[in-house]
Design an enzyme around this catalytic site. Sequence first.
Site, PDB file in Angstrom:
ATOM      1  N   TYR A 251      -4.049   1.607  16.029  1.00 13.65           N
ATOM      2  CA  TYR A 251      -2.773   1.639  16.751  1.00 13.65           C
ATOM      3  C   TYR A 251      -2.873   1.399  18.255  1.00 13.65           C
ATOM      4  CZ  TYR A 251      -0.344   3.110  12.554  1.00 13.65           C
ATOM      5  OH  TYR A 251       0.202   3.124  11.296  1.00 13.65           O
TER       6      TYR A 251
ATOM      7  N   GLU B  93      -7.359   8.190   6.548  1.00 17.54           N
ATOM      8  CA  GLU B  93      -7.632   8.814   7.842  1.00 17.54           C
ATOM      9  C   GLU B  93      -8.152  10.251   7.766  1.00 17.54           C
ATOM     10  OE1 GLU B  93      -4.239   8.456  10.379  1.00 17.54           O
ATOM     11  OE2 GLU B  93      -4.250   6.278  10.318  1.00 17.54           O
TER      12      GLU B  93
ATOM     13  N   ARG C 177       0.853  -1.191   0.000  1.00 15.30           N
ATOM     14  CA  ARG C 177       0.000   0.000   0.000  1.00 15.30           C
ATOM     15  C   ARG C 177       0.890   1.243   0.000  1.00 15.30           C
ATOM     16  NH1 ARG C 177      -2.505   2.919   4.895  1.00 15.30           N
ATOM     17  NH2 ARG C 177      -3.748   4.472   3.809  1.00 15.30           N
TER      18      ARG C 177
ATOM     19  N   ASN D 256      -7.158   1.693  10.034  1.00 17.89           N
ATOM     20  CA  ASN D 256      -5.841   1.862  10.638  1.00 17.89           C
ATOM     21  C   ASN D 256      -6.035   1.862  12.141  1.00 17.89           C
ATOM     22  OD1 ASN D 256      -4.926   2.207   8.053  1.00 17.89           O
ATOM     23  ND2 ASN D 256      -4.405   4.371   8.266  1.00 17.89           N
TER      24      ASN D 256
ATOM     25  N   GLU E  94      -3.251  -0.354   8.242  1.00 14.66           N
ATOM     26  CA  GLU E  94      -2.071   0.045   9.017  1.00 14.66           C
ATOM     27  C   GLU E  94      -2.194  -0.505  10.430  1.00 14.66           C
ATOM     28  OE1 GLU E  94      -1.079   4.232   9.321  1.00 14.66           O
ATOM     29  OE2 GLU E  94      -1.508   4.527   7.192  1.00 14.66           O
TER      30      GLU E  94
ATOM     31  N   HIS F  62      -3.044  10.890   1.024  1.00 20.08           N
ATOM     32  CA  HIS F  62      -2.474  10.645   2.355  1.00 20.08           C
ATOM     33  C   HIS F  62      -1.876  11.980   2.842  1.00 20.08           C
ATOM     34  CE1 HIS F  62      -0.903   7.191   5.023  1.00 20.08           C
ATOM     35  NE2 HIS F  62      -0.596   8.306   5.665  1.00 20.08           N
TER      36      HIS F  62
HETATM   37  C1  GAL Z   1      -1.123   6.958  10.739  1.00 19.62           C
HETATM   38  C2  GAL Z   1      -0.714   7.525   9.409  1.00 19.62           C
HETATM   39  C3  GAL Z   1       0.635   7.117   8.950  1.00 19.62           C
HETATM   40  C4  GAL Z   1       1.645   6.969  10.060  1.00 19.62           C
HETATM   41  C5  GAL Z   1       1.064   6.262  11.266  1.00 19.62           C
HETATM   42  C6  GAL Z   1       1.962   6.215  12.468  1.00 19.62           C
HETATM   43  O1  GAL Z   1      -2.029   7.800  11.363  1.00 19.62           O
HETATM   44  O2  GAL Z   1      -1.638   7.172   8.408  1.00 19.62           O
HETATM   45  O3  GAL Z   1       1.043   8.014   7.946  1.00 19.62           O
HETATM   46  O4  GAL Z   1       2.275   8.151  10.345  1.00 19.62           O
HETATM   47  O5  GAL Z   1      -0.127   6.853  11.659  1.00 19.62           O
HETATM   48  O6  GAL Z   1       1.863   7.365  13.227  1.00 19.62           O
END
Ligand code: GAL
Length: 460
Positions: free
Chosen positions: A295, A165, A75, A293, A366, A119
């Site tokens: 995290y 995002e 991607r 995405n 992500e 992006h």
């Molecule tokens: C996401 C973003 C990425 C990368 C990742 C880690 O929000 O799409 O570009 O920076 O976080 O912070």
Amino acid sequence: MKKFPKDFLWGTATSSYQIEGAAKEYGKGPSIWDAFCNIPGRVHNAETGEIACDHYHRYKEDIQLMKEMGVKAYRFSIAWARILPEGKGKVNEEGIQFYSDLIDELLNADIVPWVTLYHWDLPLALQLEEDGWLGKSIIDSFADYADLCFSRFGDRVKNWITLNEPWVASILGYGQGVFAPGRKSNSEPYMAAHNLILAHAKAVHVYRESYSYQRGQIGITNNCDWREPLTNSQEDQQAAERALEFFLAWFADPIYKGDYPEVMKERLGERLPVFTPEEKKIIKGTSDFFGLNHYTTMYAAQASGEKKEISVHGNGGISEDQEVDLSLDENWDVTLMDWAVVPWGCKKLLKWIDERYDKPNIYITENGCAYSDELVDGKVEDTNRVNFYKGYLEACEEAISEGVQLKGYFAWSFMDNFEWASGYEKRFGLHYVDFKTLKRIPKKSALWFREVTAANSVDF
Ligand code: GAL
């Protein structure tokens, strides 16, 4: 040993401004990130993406490394200003050639391109002259840019993501002002988001109406953390639900259900723009898959009333609109971004999406972590990252075995890169990049991923 479904898509991801470099070369126009990086104090150590990983010149080597990792998909994003230096009008053929060559090289390596159209690196001309995502004209400009991409690359690209995002573009770009274009407001994020959603929908219609013969799929990628109720009280449970609605349903509800969540309408009043009945119809159903995405996780509680500073990385949104207090468990490990490592939050979020949006095909576009990796004797022993991936993939596998239609997983990121306002210190990569020599070195996590993709299973 947990096997993943036979056709599970293993991939890795990057974005244009974070890796390409050649920011002022080969006919590329400036983007809002080129400009933002030049404002003193906005980016850690005044770093920029001017050279970044120099992927523009090293893409062949990078694709070779991806092949060695065994990923089936890659991607990446197209820098709008590289192919339309002013955002619209004159096409920069050199830019088109670059992406065309990149796509061919991927296909030769048996790697399927997944292309993100936006992006965050908006052509600067559109920001200065048309007010960026606050102006209505951006909707047509984005659809025309998308049209150009479909027409030039769609013969070979079958997987499109319109926006990456939009929550970040809106909240960090127009609310907190910590990302380009650096604006601070409690109403502009809702206007920017409104236009982002309409632009996404229009681009999808262009694809479906003029390019269906290309037989590809198109969707959007949203980001969301998990919000776990701090206590069992009804108030905290409602706070957690509300936080998820302000985070993810803000963008996903219009696309899957046709309008913003009720709770946002109630709380925001006139600050939340209204979709016309016609627009609702245009937006609904404009995602062939659910791009996610993810995290981290935080606890959510009914706000106590005292004003709290929400850290940028807390991903809180406009907190006073939500009346939610966020916190972390002191027992949770955190990464260099201060993001807590909570794999079960990932599973809960996948199930929440599965239920609320009626079992969509989900792709995690992500997931990853930043650590202060060090090169020792030519190696990077990022065991913490391997453990992170094990934990999150185990959560994914559990979700799949409980019926969630998770079809693929892209590790963020293929290599260390320009981490926006945090600069180069926060290393997210599976490959270490020495930013002096630009040499790439597979970390332990990249070698581990090679085993995972080869066996289509993870040893938890
Ligand atoms: C996401 C973003 C990425 C990368 C990742 C880690 O929000 O799409 O570009 O920076 O976080 O912070």
